[in-house]
Write a protein that holds these residues in place. Structure first.
Motif, PDB file in Angstrom:
ATOM      1  N   ILE A   5       0.864  -1.183   0.000  1.00  0.00           N
ATOM      2  CA  ILE A   5       0.000   0.000   0.000  1.00  0.00           C
ATOM      3  C   ILE A   5       0.897   1.229   0.000  1.00  0.00           C
ATOM      4  N   ASP A   6       0.565   2.190  -0.847  1.00  0.00           N
ATOM      5  CA  ASP A   6       1.233   3.494  -0.880  1.00  0.00           C
ATOM      6  C   ASP A   6       0.125   4.510  -0.611  1.00  0.00           C
ATOM      7  N   THR A   7       0.148   5.174   0.550  1.00  0.00           N
ATOM      8  CA  THR A   7      -0.996   5.989   0.953  1.00  0.00           C
ATOM      9  C   THR A   7      -0.587   7.259   1.698  1.00  0.00           C
ATOM     10  N   TRP A   8      -1.469   8.240   1.660  1.00  0.00           N
ATOM     11  CA  TRP A   8      -1.365   9.432   2.512  1.00  0.00           C
ATOM     12  C   TRP A   8      -2.364   9.252   3.648  1.00  0.00           C
ATOM     13  N   LEU A   9      -1.898   9.367   4.874  1.00  0.00           N
ATOM     14  CA  LEU A   9      -2.743   9.214   6.053  1.00  0.00           C
ATOM     15  C   LEU A   9      -3.033  10.594   6.619  1.00  0.00           C
ATOM     16  N   ASN A  10      -4.316  10.891   6.787  1.00  0.00           N
ATOM     17  CA  ASN A  10      -4.737  12.167   7.347  1.00  0.00           C
ATOM     18  C   ASN A  10      -4.723  12.062   8.869  1.00  0.00           C
ATOM     19  N   LEU A  11      -4.046  12.960   9.537  1.00  0.00           N
ATOM     20  CA  LEU A  11      -3.884  12.895  10.997  1.00  0.00           C
ATOM     21  C   LEU A  11      -5.080  13.559  11.679  1.00  0.00           C
ATOM     22  N   THR A  12      -6.159  12.789  11.847  1.00  0.00           N
ATOM     23  CA  THR A  12      -7.403  13.364  12.369  1.00  0.00           C
ATOM     24  C   THR A  12      -7.866  12.749  13.678  1.00  0.00           C
ATOM     25  N   LYS A  13      -7.225  11.682  14.137  1.00  0.00           N
ATOM     26  CA  LYS A  13      -7.692  10.973  15.326  1.00  0.00           C
ATOM     27  C   LYS A  13      -7.240  11.671  16.611  1.00  0.00           C
ATOM     28  N   GLY A  14      -7.862  11.301  17.713  1.00  0.00           N
ATOM     29  CA  GLY A  14      -7.384  11.751  19.013  1.00  0.00           C
ATOM     30  C   GLY A  14      -8.121  12.960  19.530  1.00  0.00           C
ATOM     31  N   LYS A  15      -7.443  13.703  20.405  1.00  0.00           N
ATOM     32  CA  LYS A  15      -8.085  14.797  21.115  1.00  0.00           C
ATOM     33  C   LYS A  15      -8.443  15.982  20.224  1.00  0.00           C
ATOM     34  N   PHE A  16      -8.008  15.963  18.977  1.00  0.00           N
ATOM     35  CA  PHE A  16      -8.262  17.087  18.072  1.00  0.00           C
ATOM     36  C   PHE A  16      -9.587  16.946  17.335  1.00  0.00           C
ATOM     37  N   GLY A  17     -10.285  15.829  17.494  1.00  0.00           N
ATOM     38  CA  GLY A  17     -11.529  15.624  16.759  1.00  0.00           C
ATOM     39  C   GLY A  17     -11.231  15.292  15.311  1.00  0.00           C
ATOM     40  N   ILE A  18     -12.058  15.796  14.407  1.00  0.00           N
ATOM     41  CA  ILE A  18     -11.907  15.413  13.005  1.00  0.00           C
ATOM     42  C   ILE A  18     -11.101  16.426  12.186  1.00  0.00           C
ATOM     43  N   ARG A  19     -10.620  17.490  12.825  1.00  0.00           N
ATOM     44  CA  ARG A  19      -9.791  18.465  12.093  1.00  0.00           C
ATOM     45  C   ARG A  19      -8.434  17.856  11.777  1.00  0.00           C
ATOM     46  N   SER A  20      -8.001  17.996  10.539  1.00  0.00           N
ATOM     47  CA  SER A  20      -6.707  17.451  10.148  1.00  0.00           C
ATOM     48  C   SER A  20      -5.566  18.248  10.774  1.00  0.00           C
ATOM     49  N   ARG A  21      -4.556  17.538  11.226  1.00  0.00           N
ATOM     50  CA  ARG A  21      -3.341  18.162  11.768  1.00  0.00           C
ATOM     51  C   ARG A  21      -2.176  17.987  10.795  1.00  0.00           C
ATOM     52  N   GLY A  22      -2.510  17.614   9.552  1.00  0.00           N
ATOM     53  CA  GLY A  22      -1.498  17.360   8.535  1.00  0.00           C
ATOM     54  C   GLY A  22      -1.670  15.968   7.962  1.00  0.00           C
ATOM     55  N   GLU A  23      -0.776  15.608   7.055  1.00  0.00           N
ATOM     56  CA  GLU A  23      -0.825  14.295   6.409  1.00  0.00           C
ATOM     57  C   GLU A  23       0.557  13.669   6.420  1.00  0.00           C
ATOM     58  N   ILE A  24       0.576  12.347   6.362  1.00  0.00           N
ATOM     59  CA  ILE A  24       1.838  11.628   6.318  1.00  0.00           C
ATOM     60  C   ILE A  24       1.784  10.577   5.219  1.00  0.00           C
ATOM     61  N   HIS A  25       2.863  10.506   4.430  1.00  0.00           N
ATOM     62  CA  HIS A  25       2.962   9.584   3.297  1.00  0.00           C
ATOM     63  C   HIS A  25       3.696   8.322   3.750  1.00  0.00           C
ATOM     64  N   LEU A  26       2.995   7.182   3.647  1.00  0.00           N
ATOM     65  CA  LEU A  26       3.532   5.899   4.086  1.00  0.00           C
ATOM     66  C   LEU A  26       3.489   4.886   2.955  1.00  0.00           C
ATOM     67  N   ILE A  27       4.470   4.007   2.943  1.00  0.00           N
ATOM     68  CA  ILE A  27       4.434   2.828   2.074  1.00  0.00           C
ATOM     69  C   ILE A  27       4.528   1.626   3.006  1.00  0.00           C
ATOM     70  N   LEU A  28       3.553   0.722   2.896  1.00  0.00           N
ATOM     71  CA  LEU A  28       3.542  -0.487   3.719  1.00  0.00           C
ATOM     72  C   LEU A  28       3.662  -1.698   2.811  1.00  0.00           C
ATOM     73  N   GLU A  29       4.571  -2.614   3.184  1.00  0.00           N
ATOM     74  CA  GLU A  29       4.744  -3.855   2.442  1.00  0.00           C
ATOM     75  C   GLU A  29       4.679  -5.005   3.436  1.00  0.00           C
ATOM     76  N   PHE A  30       3.990  -6.075   3.009  1.00  0.00           N
ATOM     77  CA  PHE A  30       3.826  -7.218   3.904  1.00  0.00           C
ATOM     78  C   PHE A  30       4.210  -8.502   3.181  1.00  0.00           C
ATOM     79  N   ALA A  31       4.954  -9.360   3.864  1.00  0.00           N
ATOM     80  CA  ALA A  31       5.309 -10.677   3.331  1.00  0.00           C
ATOM     81  C   ALA A  31       5.199 -11.701   4.439  1.00  0.00           C
ATOM     82  N   GLN A  32       4.658 -12.884   4.090  1.00  0.00           N
ATOM     83  CA  GLN A  32       4.524 -13.950   5.085  1.00  0.00           C
ATOM     84  C   GLN A  32       5.717 -14.872   5.065  1.00  0.00           C
TER      85      GLN A  32
END
Length: 125
Positions: free
Chosen positions: A98-125
């Motif tokens: 997965i190559d995704t931008w995660l919106n930082l909206t969780k926690g004590k801030f409610g649903i207002r975005s505090r920015g975004e973070i670009h992550l790449i996740l790879e999984f292998a068994q």
């Protein structure tokens, strides 16, 4: 129960909310798989749109989500949480990548975005 290796690349962040009164935040990213598996990037001085390009490896043993927190490194006081969210790992388990931008909206801030973070996740068994 899902087992395998999860590789997480923290690529960059953008539009982070400034937590400092003087200057800009010194953000770093903390990845929390569970209380025994926590890893962090190096902090980036005075930068609200930092590039990290740091990779982390986690051994998956039944965990279902990865918590992502962005913190402001403070030298005098304790670090401030800029924003957070979590990723359900089921999609990366099924797709393998997965190559995704995660919106930082969780926690004590409610649903207002505090920015975004670009992550790449790879999984292998």
């Amino acid at each position: 129960m899902t087992k395998g290796i999860l590789r997480v690349t923290i690529v960059e962040a953008r539009d982070l909310k400034d937590k400092d009164i003087i200057g800009k935040s010194d953000p770093y990213v903390k990845l929390i798989l569970d209380k025994h598996n926590i890893q962090s990037t190096k902090h980036k001085s005075n930068n609200l749109n930092p590039t990290y390009n740091e990779q982390f490896i986690f051994n998956i043993n039944g965990q279902k989500k990865l918590e992502v927190q962005v913190w402001d490194k403070d030298t005098i006081l304790r670090d401030d949480l800029i924003g957070e969210d979590d990723i359900k790992l089921s999609e990366v388990f099924s797709k393998g990548y997965i190559d995704t931008w995660l919106n930082l909206t969780k926690g004590k801030f409610g649903i207002r975005s505090r920015g975004e973070i670009h992550l790449i996740l790879e999984f292998a068994q």
